[in-house]
Design a protein around this motif. Structure first.
Motif, PDB file in Angstrom:
ATOM      1  N   GLU A 132     -11.343  -8.685   1.024  1.00  0.00           N
ATOM      2  CA  GLU A 132     -12.445  -8.195   1.862  1.00  0.00           C
ATOM      3  C   GLU A 132     -12.070  -6.909   2.605  1.00  0.00           C
ATOM      4  OE1 GLU A 132     -15.473  -9.684   1.666  1.00  0.00           O
ATOM      5  OE2 GLU A 132     -14.420 -10.836   0.122  1.00  0.00           O
ATOM      6  N   ASP A 133     -10.870  -6.397   2.346  1.00  0.00           N
ATOM      7  CA  ASP A 133     -10.412  -5.167   2.987  1.00  0.00           C
ATOM      8  C   ASP A 133     -10.687  -3.997   2.041  1.00  0.00           C
ATOM      9  OD1 ASP A 133      -9.043  -3.014   4.111  1.00  0.00           O
ATOM     10  OD2 ASP A 133      -7.370  -4.252   4.775  1.00  0.00           O
ATOM     11  N   PRO A 134     -11.436  -2.994   2.485  1.00  0.00           N
ATOM     12  CA  PRO A 134     -11.787  -1.880   1.588  1.00  0.00           C
ATOM     13  C   PRO A 134     -10.610  -0.985   1.201  1.00  0.00           C
ATOM     14  CG  PRO A 134     -12.530  -1.415   3.818  1.00  0.00           C
ATOM     15  CD  PRO A 134     -12.047  -2.840   3.818  1.00  0.00           C
ATOM     16  N   VAL A 135      -9.512  -1.036   1.949  1.00  0.00           N
ATOM     17  CA  VAL A 135      -8.402  -0.104   1.728  1.00  0.00           C
ATOM     18  C   VAL A 135      -7.835  -0.213   0.319  1.00  0.00           C
ATOM     19  CG1 VAL A 135      -6.054   0.505   2.428  1.00  0.00           C
ATOM     20  CG2 VAL A 135      -7.790   0.063   4.162  1.00  0.00           C
ATOM     21  N   GLY A 136      -7.651  -1.451  -0.160  1.00  0.00           N
ATOM     22  CA  GLY A 136      -7.100  -1.638  -1.503  1.00  0.00           C
ATOM     23  C   GLY A 136      -7.983  -1.025  -2.570  1.00  0.00           C
ATOM     24  N   TYR A 137      -9.291  -1.177  -2.415  1.00  0.00           N
ATOM     25  CA  TYR A 137     -10.244  -0.631  -3.394  1.00  0.00           C
ATOM     26  C   TYR A 137     -10.249   0.903  -3.345  1.00  0.00           C
ATOM     27  CZ  TYR A 137     -11.880  -5.455  -3.512  1.00  0.00           C
ATOM     28  OH  TYR A 137     -11.942  -6.823  -3.636  1.00  0.00           O
ATOM     29  N   ILE A 138     -10.129   1.451  -2.131  1.00  0.00           N
ATOM     30  CA  ILE A 138     -10.112   2.914  -1.994  1.00  0.00           C
ATOM     31  C   ILE A 138      -8.886   3.502  -2.678  1.00  0.00           C
ATOM     32  CG2 ILE A 138      -9.912   4.823  -0.344  1.00  0.00           C
ATOM     33  CD1 ILE A 138     -11.547   3.014   1.624  1.00  0.00           C
ATOM     34  N   ASN A 139      -7.722   2.888  -2.422  1.00  0.00           N
ATOM     35  CA  ASN A 139      -6.496   3.399  -3.043  1.00  0.00           C
ATOM     36  C   ASN A 139      -6.527   3.253  -4.557  1.00  0.00           C
ATOM     37  OD1 ASN A 139      -5.006   4.394  -0.803  1.00  0.00           O
ATOM     38  ND2 ASN A 139      -4.593   2.305  -0.170  1.00  0.00           N
ATOM     39  N   PHE A 140      -7.078   2.130  -5.029  1.00  0.00           N
ATOM     40  CA  PHE A 140      -7.183   1.944  -6.481  1.00  0.00           C
ATOM     41  C   PHE A 140      -8.155   2.971  -7.057  1.00  0.00           C
ATOM     42  CE2 PHE A 140      -5.859  -1.795  -9.245  1.00  0.00           C
ATOM     43  CZ  PHE A 140      -5.872  -1.043 -10.406  1.00  0.00           C
ATOM     44  N   GLY A 195       2.539   1.689  -3.291  1.00  0.00           N
ATOM     45  CA  GLY A 195       1.585   2.155  -4.296  1.00  0.00           C
ATOM     46  C   GLY A 195       1.303   3.637  -4.178  1.00  0.00           C
ATOM     47  N   ILE A 196       1.136   4.110  -2.944  1.00  0.00           N
ATOM     48  CA  ILE A 196       0.873   5.540  -2.713  1.00  0.00           C
ATOM     49  C   ILE A 196       2.077   6.366  -3.161  1.00  0.00           C
ATOM     50  CG2 ILE A 196       0.520   7.288  -0.921  1.00  0.00           C
ATOM     51  CD1 ILE A 196      -1.145   5.144   0.592  1.00  0.00           C
ATOM     52  N   GLN A 197       3.287   5.868  -2.864  1.00  0.00           N
ATOM     53  CA  GLN A 197       4.501   6.568  -3.279  1.00  0.00           C
ATOM     54  C   GLN A 197       4.589   6.644  -4.811  1.00  0.00           C
ATOM     55  OE1 GLN A 197       6.749   8.086  -1.284  1.00  0.00           O
ATOM     56  NE2 GLN A 197       7.867   8.810  -3.084  1.00  0.00           N
ATOM     57  N   PHE A 198       4.308   5.523  -5.466  1.00  0.00           N
ATOM     58  CA  PHE A 198       4.330   5.511  -6.933  1.00  0.00           C
ATOM     59  C   PHE A 198       3.305   6.489  -7.496  1.00  0.00           C
ATOM     60  CE2 PHE A 198       6.137   0.976  -6.900  1.00  0.00           C
ATOM     61  CZ  PHE A 198       7.391   1.388  -7.332  1.00  0.00           C
ATOM     62  N   MET A 199       2.105   6.528  -6.884  1.00  0.00           N
ATOM     63  CA  MET A 199       1.059   7.418  -7.369  1.00  0.00           C
ATOM     64  C   MET A 199       1.493   8.875  -7.234  1.00  0.00           C
ATOM     65  SD  MET A 199      -3.017   7.384  -6.458  1.00  0.00           S
ATOM     66  CE  MET A 199      -2.851   7.765  -4.728  1.00  0.00           C
ATOM     67  N   GLN A 200       2.123   9.214  -6.116  1.00  0.00           N
ATOM     68  CA  GLN A 200       2.593  10.586  -5.899  1.00  0.00           C
ATOM     69  C   GLN A 200       3.686  10.962  -6.896  1.00  0.00           C
ATOM     70  OE1 GLN A 200       3.690  10.354  -1.759  1.00  0.00           O
ATOM     71  NE2 GLN A 200       1.650  10.923  -1.044  1.00  0.00           N
ATOM     72  N   SER A 220      -0.179  -1.840 -10.001  1.00  0.00           N
ATOM     73  CA  SER A 220       0.322  -3.176  -9.694  1.00  0.00           C
ATOM     74  C   SER A 220       0.330  -3.419  -8.193  1.00  0.00           C
ATOM     75  CB  SER A 220       1.724  -3.359 -10.271  1.00  0.00           C
ATOM     76  OG  SER A 220       2.240  -4.627  -9.948  1.00  0.00           O
ATOM     77  N   CYS A 221       0.787  -2.443  -7.439  1.00  0.00           N
ATOM     78  CA  CYS A 221       0.822  -2.576  -5.977  1.00  0.00           C
ATOM     79  C   CYS A 221      -0.575  -2.700  -5.390  1.00  0.00           C
ATOM     80  CB  CYS A 221       1.538  -1.371  -5.365  1.00  0.00           C
ATOM     81  SG  CYS A 221       3.314  -1.306  -5.663  1.00  0.00           S
ATOM     82  N   PHE A 222      -1.485  -1.835  -5.819  1.00  0.00           N
ATOM     83  CA  PHE A 222      -2.835  -1.860  -5.271  1.00  0.00           C
ATOM     84  C   PHE A 222      -3.563  -3.143  -5.663  1.00  0.00           C
ATOM     85  CE2 PHE A 222      -2.652   3.033  -5.481  1.00  0.00           C
ATOM     86  CZ  PHE A 222      -2.067   3.096  -4.229  1.00  0.00           C
ATOM     87  N   ASN A 223      -3.266  -3.632  -6.848  1.00  0.00           N
ATOM     88  CA  ASN A 223      -3.866  -4.889  -7.285  1.00  0.00           C
ATOM     89  C   ASN A 223      -3.415  -6.048  -6.395  1.00  0.00           C
ATOM     90  OD1 ASN A 223      -5.624  -6.097  -9.281  1.00  0.00           O
ATOM     91  ND2 ASN A 223      -3.819  -7.213  -9.985  1.00  0.00           N
ATOM     92  N   LYS A 224      -2.137  -6.030  -6.003  1.00  0.00           N
ATOM     93  CA  LYS A 224      -1.621  -7.067  -5.099  1.00  0.00           C
ATOM     94  C   LYS A 224      -2.318  -6.986  -3.750  1.00  0.00           C
ATOM     95  CE  LYS A 224       3.053  -7.431  -7.056  1.00  0.00           C
ATOM     96  NZ  LYS A 224       4.494  -7.139  -6.820  1.00  0.00           N
ATOM     97  N   VAL A 225      -2.539  -5.761  -3.261  1.00  0.00           N
ATOM     98  CA  VAL A 225      -3.217  -5.573  -1.979  1.00  0.00           C
ATOM     99  C   VAL A 225      -4.618  -6.176  -2.028  1.00  0.00           C
ATOM    100  CG1 VAL A 225      -4.163  -3.851  -0.374  1.00  0.00           C
ATOM    101  CG2 VAL A 225      -1.893  -3.509  -1.378  1.00  0.00           C
ATOM    102  N   ILE A 226      -5.340  -5.920  -3.122  1.00  0.00           N
ATOM    103  CA  ILE A 226      -6.702  -6.444  -3.267  1.00  0.00           C
ATOM    104  C   ILE A 226      -6.683  -7.973  -3.358  1.00  0.00           C
ATOM    105  CG2 ILE A 226      -8.686  -6.556  -4.837  1.00  0.00           C
ATOM    106  CD1 ILE A 226      -8.127  -3.572  -5.472  1.00  0.00           C
ATOM    107  N   GLU A 227      -5.726  -8.526  -4.105  1.00  0.00           N
ATOM    108  CA  GLU A 227      -5.632  -9.986  -4.240  1.00  0.00           C
ATOM    109  C   GLU A 227      -5.337 -10.654  -2.902  1.00  0.00           C
ATOM    110  OE1 GLU A 227      -2.631 -10.572  -7.171  1.00  0.00           O
ATOM    111  OE2 GLU A 227      -4.000 -10.285  -8.883  1.00  0.00           O
ATOM    112  N   GLU A 228      -4.507 -10.010  -2.096  1.00  0.00           N
ATOM    113  CA  GLU A 228      -4.128 -10.578  -0.802  1.00  0.00           C
ATOM    114  C   GLU A 228      -5.202 -10.387   0.260  1.00  0.00           C
ATOM    115  OE1 GLU A 228      -0.411  -8.780   0.144  1.00  0.00           O
ATOM    116  OE2 GLU A 228       0.665  -9.759  -1.512  1.00  0.00           O
ATOM    117  N   THR A 273       0.833  -1.206   0.000  1.00  0.00           N
ATOM    118  CA  THR A 273       0.000   0.000   0.000  1.00  0.00           C
ATOM    119  C   THR A 273       0.868   1.258   0.000  1.00  0.00           C
ATOM    120  OG1 THR A 273      -1.844  -1.086   1.141  1.00  0.00           O
ATOM    121  CG2 THR A 273      -1.725   1.310   1.302  1.00  0.00           C
ATOM    122  N   ASN A 274       1.863   1.279   0.884  1.00  0.00           N
ATOM    123  CA  ASN A 274       2.756   2.446   0.962  1.00  0.00           C
ATOM    124  C   ASN A 274       3.531   2.639  -0.336  1.00  0.00           C
ATOM    125  OD1 ASN A 274       1.941   3.010   3.575  1.00  0.00           O
ATOM    126  ND2 ASN A 274       3.581   1.816   4.510  1.00  0.00           N
TER     127      ASN A 274
END
Length: 222
Positions: A32-40, A7-12, A21-29, A4-5
């Motif tokens: 059921e956690d909303p954080v990955g979807y929010i960041n994506f 991914g946020i750094q890459f986005m900035q 790619s990072c956020f997609n990994k977060v969602i795959e792992e 997540t961190n």
């Protein structure tokens, strides 16, 4: 958390493919956690892919109806689309869900201001200022709304606070000049109106006000 961190750094840094790619990994792992979807969703919003961004924010909310940052993301999406009613609704849901950040109060204030609900927007600008008292955008918009609701002394103090942070803020000089005019101090007002024109030579309102004040001073000296 590491992905997540990253991914946020890459986005900035504007590295959107790496961030995706990072956020997609977060969602795959953690599907059921909303954080990955929010960041994506935030990433897609940066990429102007509003339709997909909306789907990701909505997915996050289906997983957690108290996901304040998902409502905030939707609010930003609708604000950019000038759908102010839906923006207002989602910013309020973000606040009601416990998102206690200056940005969400500021954006709700802007949304209400643009719908000419000036008195209501004051509440949100004031809270934004309490949460971030050195943000010049917050101070300036709060000052504008105070002026629009005839609270000129408070408005003046906000424009002065903006100028303490940034002496080159032409709109703050202009609006401070106008506020001082209402105190019947044309010479002092002229200083700020002149500064506004100096900083922004095409500032039509400041040019017009400066000309009128100069005429007023000249007539009073005759």
């Amino acid at each position: 958390m590491e992905e997540t961190n990253k991914g946020i750094q890459f986005m900035q840094e504007g590295k959107f493919e790496e961030a995706a790619s990072c956020f997609n990994k977060v969602i795959e792992e953690a599907p059921e956690d909303p954080v990955g979807y929010i960041n994506f969703g935030n990433l897609l919003l940066h990429m102007n892919d509003n339709e997909r961004a909306e789907r990701f924010f909505v997915k996050a909310i289906t997983l957690d109806e108290k996901a304040g940052t998902a409502y905030y993301g939707l609010g930003n999406l609708y604000f950019e689309q000038e759908d102010l009613k839906r923006a207002q609704m989602n910013y309020q849901k973000a606040i009601d869900s416990g998102l206690e950040e200056a940005d969400v109060y500021f954006m709700q204030g802007l949304t209400l201001q643009q719908q000419e609900h000036d008195k209501l927007s004051l509440v949100y600008f004031q809270r934004a200022k309490e949460l971030n008292p050195i943000d010049e955008a917050i101070l300036f918009q709060y000052g504008l709304t105070l002026a629009q609701t005839d609270q000129l002394a408070l408005a003046k103090s906000m424009f002065e606070a903006v100028l303490e942070l940034d002496q080159t803020h032409s709109d703050a000089h202009y609006n401070l000049g106008v506020a001082i005019l209402f105190e019947d101090k044309p010479e002092e007002a002229l200083v700020h109106l002149s500064k506004a024109v100096e900083l922004q030579p095409d500032h039509i309102l400041a040019i017009d006000a400066k000309s009128k004040v100069e005429m007023l001073i000249e007539q009073s000296n005759q």
